[in-house]
Design a protein around this motif. Structure first.
Motif, PDB file in Angstrom:
ATOM      1  N   LEU A   1      -6.783   2.953   4.505  1.00 31.72           N
ATOM      2  CA  LEU A   1      -5.887   1.807   4.347  1.00 31.72           C
ATOM      3  C   LEU A   1      -6.597   0.527   4.766  1.00 31.72           C
ATOM      4  O   LEU A   1      -7.087   0.419   5.891  1.00 31.72           O
ATOM      5  CB  LEU A   1      -4.632   1.999   5.198  1.00 31.72           C
ATOM      6  N   GLU A   2      -6.616  -0.425   3.876  1.00 28.77           N
ATOM      7  CA  GLU A   2      -7.197  -1.729   4.184  1.00 28.77           C
ATOM      8  C   GLU A   2      -6.093  -2.768   4.351  1.00 28.77           C
ATOM      9  O   GLU A   2      -6.261  -3.956   4.057  1.00 28.77           O
ATOM     10  CB  GLU A   2      -8.164  -2.136   3.073  1.00 28.77           C
ATOM     11  N   SER A   3      -4.958  -2.303   4.805  1.00 23.97           N
ATOM     12  CA  SER A   3      -3.785  -3.162   4.933  1.00 23.97           C
ATOM     13  C   SER A   3      -3.903  -4.082   6.143  1.00 23.97           C
ATOM     14  O   SER A   3      -4.723  -3.872   7.039  1.00 23.97           O
ATOM     15  CB  SER A   3      -2.532  -2.291   5.067  1.00 23.97           C
ATOM     16  N   CYS A   4      -3.027  -5.100   6.157  1.00 21.30           N
ATOM     17  CA  CYS A   4      -2.993  -6.041   7.275  1.00 21.30           C
ATOM     18  C   CYS A   4      -1.548  -6.334   7.627  1.00 21.30           C
ATOM     19  O   CYS A   4      -0.620  -5.753   7.064  1.00 21.30           O
ATOM     20  CB  CYS A   4      -3.743  -7.320   6.908  1.00 21.30           C
TER      21      CYS A   4
ATOM     22  N   ASP B   1       1.212  -6.782   4.891  1.00 15.34           N
ATOM     23  CA  ASP B   1       1.420  -5.743   3.881  1.00 15.34           C
ATOM     24  C   ASP B   1       2.518  -4.752   4.281  1.00 15.34           C
ATOM     25  O   ASP B   1       2.618  -4.344   5.445  1.00 15.34           O
ATOM     26  CB  ASP B   1       0.128  -4.954   3.650  1.00 15.34           C
TER      27      ASP B   1
ATOM     28  N   TRP C   1       0.858  -1.181   0.000  1.00 14.08           N
ATOM     29  CA  TRP C   1       0.000   0.000   0.000  1.00 14.08           C
ATOM     30  C   TRP C   1       0.900   1.238   0.000  1.00 14.08           C
ATOM     31  O   TRP C   1       2.054   1.184   0.443  1.00 14.08           O
ATOM     32  CB  TRP C   1      -0.907   0.031   1.239  1.00 14.08           C
TER      33      TRP C   1
ATOM     34  N   GLY D   1      -7.239   2.794   9.084  1.00 10.42           N
ATOM     35  CA  GLY D   1      -8.198   1.946   8.399  1.00 10.42           C
ATOM     36  C   GLY D   1      -9.633   2.088   8.828  1.00 10.42           C
ATOM     37  O   GLY D   1     -10.453   1.200   8.569  1.00 10.42           O
ATOM     38  N   HIS D   2      -9.994   3.193   9.449  1.00 12.89           N
ATOM     39  CA  HIS D   2     -11.366   3.416   9.898  1.00 12.89           C
ATOM     40  C   HIS D   2     -12.129   4.219   8.846  1.00 12.89           C
ATOM     41  O   HIS D   2     -12.299   5.438   8.972  1.00 12.89           O
ATOM     42  CB  HIS D   2     -11.372   4.142  11.250  1.00 12.89           C
ATOM     43  N   SER D   3     -12.587   3.550   7.814  1.00 16.63           N
ATOM     44  CA  SER D   3     -13.339   4.231   6.766  1.00 16.63           C
ATOM     45  C   SER D   3     -14.731   4.585   7.276  1.00 16.63           C
ATOM     46  O   SER D   3     -15.272   3.949   8.183  1.00 16.63           O
ATOM     47  CB  SER D   3     -13.442   3.352   5.521  1.00 16.63           C
TER      48      SER D   3
ATOM     49  N   ASP E   1      -6.252   1.916  -6.528  1.00 16.57           N
ATOM     50  CA  ASP E   1      -6.927   1.522  -5.291  1.00 16.57           C
ATOM     51  C   ASP E   1      -5.954   1.076  -4.214  1.00 16.57           C
ATOM     52  O   ASP E   1      -6.377   0.711  -3.122  1.00 16.57           O
ATOM     53  CB  ASP E   1      -7.977   0.433  -5.563  1.00 16.57           C
ATOM     54  N   ARG E   2      -4.639   1.095  -4.520  1.00 14.98           N
ATOM     55  CA  ARG E   2      -3.640   0.819  -3.485  1.00 14.98           C
ATOM     56  C   ARG E   2      -2.789   2.063  -3.166  1.00 14.98           C
ATOM     57  O   ARG E   2      -1.815   1.971  -2.436  1.00 14.98           O
ATOM     58  CB  ARG E   2      -2.727  -0.326  -3.922  1.00 14.98           C
TER      59      ARG E   2
ATOM     60  N   LYS F   1      -1.786  -3.334  11.401  1.00 13.04           N
ATOM     61  CA  LYS F   1      -2.149  -2.785  10.096  1.00 13.04           C
ATOM     62  C   LYS F   1      -0.993  -2.828   9.092  1.00 13.04           C
ATOM     63  O   LYS F   1      -1.160  -2.389   7.955  1.00 13.04           O
ATOM     64  CB  LYS F   1      -2.615  -1.330  10.250  1.00 13.04           C
TER      65      LYS F   1
END
Length: 710
Positions: free
Chosen positions: A553-556, A559, A454, A543-545, A488-489, A599
């Motif tokens: 960020l939708e990372s884990c 990533d 990301w 990551g709190h959309s 989208d990244r 994250k």
């Protein structure tokens, strides 16, 4: 020289030393009527002090006496203008556009010089603007390409170097700076920490004050942290600031022994007639530009006026001589005054020092005949930068002490050490390159399996003047796209308001190099800077959309994340547009929350901002996070590429080096990237932070962050 904040009621003072009819300057040449009179404006502050008038009159008298051999005798009429008078910019515009003036000498202060340069640059005919001691580095840099501007003193970059060199030669190991937040002080703010580190001095503190109240607080702070090996460098706005310092030092000695008082070195502001006769509590020392001690000018001046020249008289004398020599050459060649000055002042070879009437006569005759050799002045060799010619390459400084209301010169200093001056180069021979060294055997950490990437790109400025921050952000975005990152990244945050700004001469085009490619193509901006708060940024990175911030960020934990940040900074704080900021503590909180929420696997943060090292220092110890900053915690970062037509900086030095390096070698190790950027970044120390919590930089490559994988 220092910026000029005061606006004292004053008027236009005209002193005409040689009487005659003023003849007009033609666009191509000076009229060659016999016994012509030419008018110049001289802009100086404190006209009640006779030093300036005495200096100019001495120059004109010497020239008058020396021109007996000329076919066409010239006379100069001087109009004096008080630099402290109101509406000074109107005076500059008037002089720049009035053909009865052939040149202007002054003003003294860099802030006024900037106004003058703008006015003269707008004029149809570019007449010479000769600046005796306007020494702001930024001023000289901005106007370096203007061939009608002549700076007779090196910028304060040189003076800052010498002040620090003196501290080193005096056996000091640590330095602190107390500096006024002005145009004059900006050079020291920008370069002090960098130069100190290069010399091998530890920087204890950099204190930037705007008021006397702040000055008192900073003096107390610096004294509380002083050591026996420390020197204070004091670069004030005006002489009144020294009185404040003197009183604070006296208070300090009420509870401390005299032996504990650190030594203080002052900049040229404090070599002033305003201080003569004032008895202060302590002895001070400092620097100021002066005449070449080998010229005899200082002794001659003292014999005529019963005092030594102060700060800039030698350069003022030379400015008058330069105009006169240019006029004589122009009459002979038919060239314009400025073209004639360019011709005669850029000659190569060894210069003969000739400034008294008998010697001047031979120079004038040679100029009239078109065969003069290289010229020199009382301030030193008239050798200007070969690329732009606008700034002289060597300045002599008087190292003085101020005691019992009087100044005493104890030595003369120059960068080359020639002609009875001490060289500053001896200390630079000991300079430390200040490179960081990384342990090749440092252990690697065990990270979760690597799966994807990301990126977050932030251009943290929102005004046209800060074009470079958004341009650099876009350039980094394009690097990521070239490495396979889909939109989208990449989370792209910038104001996106420079491509079609009314100041942009190339509508819809953004560049990071003059005549470079347009990088403003297919740019997907997720958020405008002004639409986000620091709380929103927290939500995006953690990551709190939400409806307010739908892209986050939708990372884990598998990533890797690369974050690029470009904008303004101060110690412990980064600007967020024009009206907000994020503190180092807030930045640490965000990264800590990201770590606790798993994250990321690794985070690489490239940060191009002044004092960016102070943000990284706050975040030490957070696992898996590595910072590479454009500057350490006490330095400013520097702009690099400029579009001269628009007068705007296109890129910062650190980012230019970063993006060109990774574009050429995207798989470069972080260790090698660091050493590459050290070589290409000027004026600040690229720094790496948190290696102890990140791992071995010899084994970590930028392809982990820049080459897209999912």
């Amino acid at each position: 020289m220092k910026s000029n904040k005061r606006c004292v009621l004053g008027g236009l003072v005209s002193l005409i030393f040689l009487i005659g009819v003023v003849s007009c300057q033609e666009p191509s040449a000076i009229d060659n009527n016999a016994d012509s009179t030419y008018k110049i404006a001289v802009v100086m502050p404190d006209l009640g002090n006779n030093n300036w008038q005495n200096t100019v009159k001495m120059a004109i008298d010497n020239l008058e006496e020396a021109q007996y051999s000329l076919t066409n005798k010239l006379r100069i009429e001087v109009e004096w203008i008080d630099e402290n008078a109101p509406e000074l910019s109107n005076q500059f515009t008037r002089i720049a556009n009035d053909d009865s003036y052939v040149a202007m000498i002054g003003p003294y202060h860099s802030s006024s010089a900037y106004q003058a340069a703008v006015a003269f640059n707008k004029a149809e005919i570019k007449k010479p603007l000769i600046l005796p001691v306007a020494t702001s580095t930024e001023f000289q840099r901005v106007f370096a390409d203007k061939d009608f501007i002549w700076n007779l003193t090196e910028s304060d970059l040189t003076q800052c170097e010498i002040l620090l060199t003196e501290a080193k030669l005096n056996g000091k190991k640590e330095v602190s700076l107390i500096v006024a937040d002005t145009d004059y002080g900006k050079t020291y703010i920008d370069w002090f920490a960098f130069q100190a580190s290069e010399i091998g001095l530890k920087v204890n503190d950099v204190c930037i004050y705007s008021t006397h109240s702040e000055l008192r607080q900073f003096i107390e702070r610096v004294l509380s942290g002083k050591t026996s090996d420390m020197q204070i460098i004091f670069t004030p706005e005006e002489t009144a600031d020294l009185i404040v310092l003197d009183n604070e030092l006296k208070k300090y000695l009420d509870s401390h022994p005299l032996s504990s008082l650190p030594s203080i070195f002052c900049s040229d502001t404090l070599n002033s007639s305003e201080l003569e006769g004032k008895s202060l509590n302590f002895i001070y020392e400092g620097l100021s530009p002066t005449a070449n001690p080998n010229s005899g000018f200082i002794n001659h001046y003292h014999s005529k006026f019963s005092q030594n020249p102060k700060n800039g008289e030698a350069q003022l004398y030379d400015a008058v001589m330069m105009v006169y020599y240019g006029l004589v050459s122009s009459l002979s060649s038919g060239d314009s005054l400025n073209a004639s000055m360019l011709k005669i002042l850029n000659r190569q070879g060894k210069a003969d020092l000739k400034w008294l009437p008998g010697d001047i006569a031979s120079v004038l005759l040679a100029l009239e005949q078109g065969d003069a050799s290289k010229l020199s002045g009382v301030s030193g060799d008239w050798t200007f930068d070969s690329k732009t010619h606008t700034t002289i390459l060597n300045t002599t400084y008087a190292h003085w002490i101020f005691r019992d209301g009087k100044y005493y010169t104890i030595e003369y200093i120059s960068t080359d050490g020639g002609q009875r001056t001490i060289s500053t180069l001896q200390t630079w021979d000991e300079q430390t390159r200040n490179n960081q060294y990384f342990d090749e055997n440092q252990r690697d950490f065990t990270y979760a399996e690597y799966k994807g990437n990301w990126a977050v790109v932030i251009g943290a400025s929102d005004t046209w003047a800060n074009y470079r921050h958004q341009a650099d952000a876009i350039a980094m975005y394009q690097i990521l796209k070239s490495q396979g990152y889909p939109d989208d990244r990449i989370i792209m945050i910038m104001e996106d308001n420079i491509a079609f700004d009314s100041n942009n001469l190339y509508q819809g085009i953004i560049r990071v190099e003059p005549d470079g490619e347009n990088i403003y193509r297919d740019v997907n901006v997720d958020y405008h800077l002004s639409d986000l708060t620091i709380s929103d940024l927290n939500d995006i990175l953690t990551g709190h959309s939400s409806e307010r911030v739908p892209v986050a960020l939708e990372s884990c934990q598998n990533d890797n994340i690369v974050i690029f940040w470009c904008g303004h900074g101060n110690f412990g704080r980064l600007a967020w547009g024009s009206n907000a900021s994020i503190s180092s503590f807030q930045f640490k909180e965000i990264l800590t929350e990201m770590h606790e929420a798993k994250k990321y696997r690794k985070i690489f943060i490239a940060m191009d901002a002044c004092y960016s090292g102070s943000i990284a220092e706050e975040c030490l110890g957070i696992p898996g996070v590595l910072f590479m900053t454009s500057a350490n915690s006490l330095e400013t970062s520097k702009a690099d590429m400029k579009d001269e037509t628009m007068g705007i900086w296109l890129s910062n030095g650190f980012t230019r080096g970063f993006r060109t390096t990774i574009a050429d070698t995207p798989d470069i190790t972080i260790r090698d990237l660091y050493y590459k950027l050290v070589q290409t970044t000027v004026g600040s120390h690229v720094s790496v932070y948190n290696t102890e919590s990140f791992g071995n930089l010899y084994h970590s490559g930028m392809n982990e962050f820049l080459r897209y994988t999912e």
